[in-house]
Enzyme design. Structure first.
Site, mmCIF file in Angstrom:
data_model
loop_
_atom_site.group_PDB
_atom_site.id
_atom_site.type_symbol
_atom_site.label_atom_id
_atom_site.label_comp_id
_atom_site.label_asym_id
_atom_site.label_seq_id
_atom_site.Cartn_x
_atom_site.Cartn_y
_atom_site.Cartn_z
ATOM 1 N N CYS A 25 1.905 -12.951 16.091
ATOM 2 C CA CYS A 25 1.701 -12.086 14.926
ATOM 3 C C CYS A 25 0.203 -11.807 14.806
ATOM 4 O O CYS A 25 -0.465 -12.230 13.876
ATOM 5 C CB CYS A 25 2.242 -12.775 13.677
ATOM 6 S SG CYS A 25 2.305 -11.669 12.255
ATOM 7 N N CYS A 78 9.874 -10.422 18.018
ATOM 8 C CA CYS A 78 9.771 -11.523 17.043
ATOM 9 C C CYS A 78 11.152 -11.844 16.464
ATOM 10 O O CYS A 78 11.888 -10.957 16.028
ATOM 11 C CB CYS A 78 8.810 -11.120 15.924
ATOM 12 S SG CYS A 78 8.601 -12.407 14.664
ATOM 13 N N LYS A 87 -11.538 -25.101 4.348
ATOM 14 C CA LYS A 87 -10.885 -24.987 5.663
ATOM 15 C C LYS A 87 -11.483 -26.003 6.629
ATOM 16 O O LYS A 87 -10.758 -26.755 7.289
ATOM 17 C CB LYS A 87 -11.059 -23.573 6.233
ATOM 18 C CG LYS A 87 -10.418 -23.410 7.609
ATOM 19 C CD LYS A 87 -10.853 -22.160 8.328
ATOM 20 C CE LYS A 87 -12.140 -22.390 9.069
ATOM 21 N NZ LYS A 87 -12.561 -21.287 9.916
ATOM 22 N N CYS A 101 11.402 -10.320 8.085
ATOM 23 C CA CYS A 101 9.973 -10.248 7.726
ATOM 24 C C CYS A 101 9.683 -8.950 6.984
ATOM 25 O O CYS A 101 10.005 -7.867 7.484
ATOM 26 C CB CYS A 101 9.127 -10.325 8.991
ATOM 27 S SG CYS A 101 7.376 -9.970 8.701
ATOM 28 N N CYS A 117 6.200 -7.409 16.929
ATOM 29 C CA CYS A 117 7.370 -7.399 16.043
ATOM 30 C C CYS A 117 8.679 -7.193 16.811
ATOM 31 O O CYS A 117 9.702 -7.779 16.443
ATOM 32 C CB CYS A 117 7.230 -6.307 14.983
ATOM 33 S SG CYS A 117 5.830 -6.558 13.885
HETATM 34 S S1 SF4 Z 1 8.068 -9.369 12.458
HETATM 35 FE FE1 SF4 Z 1 6.641 -10.127 10.897
HETATM 36 S S2 SF4 Z 1 6.172 -12.225 11.602
HETATM 37 FE FE2 SF4 Z 1 7.050 -11.148 13.326
HETATM 38 S S3 SF4 Z 1 5.283 -10.358 14.452
HETATM 39 FE FE3 SF4 Z 1 5.995 -8.719 13.061
HETATM 40 S S4 SF4 Z 1 4.731 -8.959 11.201
HETATM 41 FE FE4 SF4 Z 1 4.575 -10.865 12.394
#
Ligand code: SF4
Length: 268
Positions: A247, A257, A177, A263, A254
């Site tokens: 995230c 998102c 990394k 997802c 979520c």
């Molecule tokens: S939907 Fe999936 S990508 Fe979006 S914040 Fe939630 S866990 Fe993360």
């Protein structure tokens, strides 16, 4: 405009930092100008909905500033202007950062720089004296490794830093990394993914690894098996920011998102 710079320096040293250190890849990719498209490498396994998910992340992160962007290795340095002393400081910042919060790493690093951090500055101190100067996690191991690295760079690299992953990873306390983020920052080489805690978590949450991975190095190998090399630069900068701001480890956002319908971890 990124520049390509390749040299062949050799150095062997053993390290005791917990980060995994096995890497056997020699490909070199230099970031291309222009926006990279989400493509895959080969017709092998690829994550479902990956291009859509990735584009959504790019959209969500437009104009969003993450704390990560203040870290020394995130700031892009022109290799023609960056001096060896500055490269050493950035390498030290990455070594300090392992298992330490960004804010603490940055605070300590700024204090070290204000005090004159350099190879000679490090070598003038004992391990115990150096350890007192770096109040970060694993300070004793890190101070010992930083002193070993300073010695190696002085004796074998004329006070400069290696410009390839293999030689960087051979340095005590420097893992993949750190090596890949260092190369991207100081030499504009995007040769591999700098998988931090955010990228590791997201790769598993989003199903970007075929089987769940237990550590960052396995995640790196799994992601690089399908991710286009042209995307490595952008991926290294985008995904950790998304993990830091949206995230997140606790309470990912979520509901807001754009990926919440595709997802596999949405709402979990
Ligand atoms: S939907 Fe999936 S990508 Fe979006 S914040 Fe939630 S866990 Fe993360």
């Amino acid at each position: 405009m990124p520049r390509k710079r390749v040299s062949k320096v050799k150095q062997k040293a053993k390290g005791d930092e917990p980060e995994e250190k096995k890497v056997k890849r020699e490909h070199v990719t230099v970031q291309d100008e222009g926006e990279a498209k989400p493509e895959t490498k080969s017709p092998g396994w690829i994550p479902e909905n990956w291009p859509q998910t990735y584009e959504n992340i790019k959209m969500m992160m437009e104009g969003v500033v993450a704390p990560l962007e203040s870290m020394p290795w995130y700031i892009e340095n022109d290799p023609l202007n960056t001096k060896p002393e500055e490269r050493f400081r950035i390498l030290v910042a990455l070594m300090l950062s392992s298992q330490t919060k960004d804010e603490q790493t940055l605070k300590v690093w700024n204090e070290l720089c204000a005090d004159g951090l350099s190879i000679e500055w490090v070598l003038a101190k004992s391990d115990a004296e150096l350890s007192k100067c770096i109040p970060v996690n694993f300070r004793n191991t890190k101070s010992s490794n930083i002193r070993k690295v300073a010695t190696i760079l002085k004796e074998n690299y004329n006070g400069d830093t290696p410009d390839n992953a293999k030689d960087l990873i051979d340095l005590p306390g420097v893992g993949p990394k750190m090596a890949y983020l260092f190369l991207q920052s100081c030499y504009k080489k995007s040769d591999g993914l700098g998988v931090d805690v955010h990228m590791h978590r997201l790769a598993n949450r989003l199903g970007w690894v075929q089987k769940s991975t237990k550590d960052a190095e396995k995640t790196r190998v799994a992601l690089e098996s399908w991710l286009s090399k042209d995307l490595i630069y952008e991926f290294n900068r985008l995904i950790p920011r998304f993990g830091q701001m949206k995230c997140t480890a606790d309470k990912p956002k979520c509901k807001e998102c754009l990926n919440n319908l595709i997802c596999p971890s949405a709402g979990k």
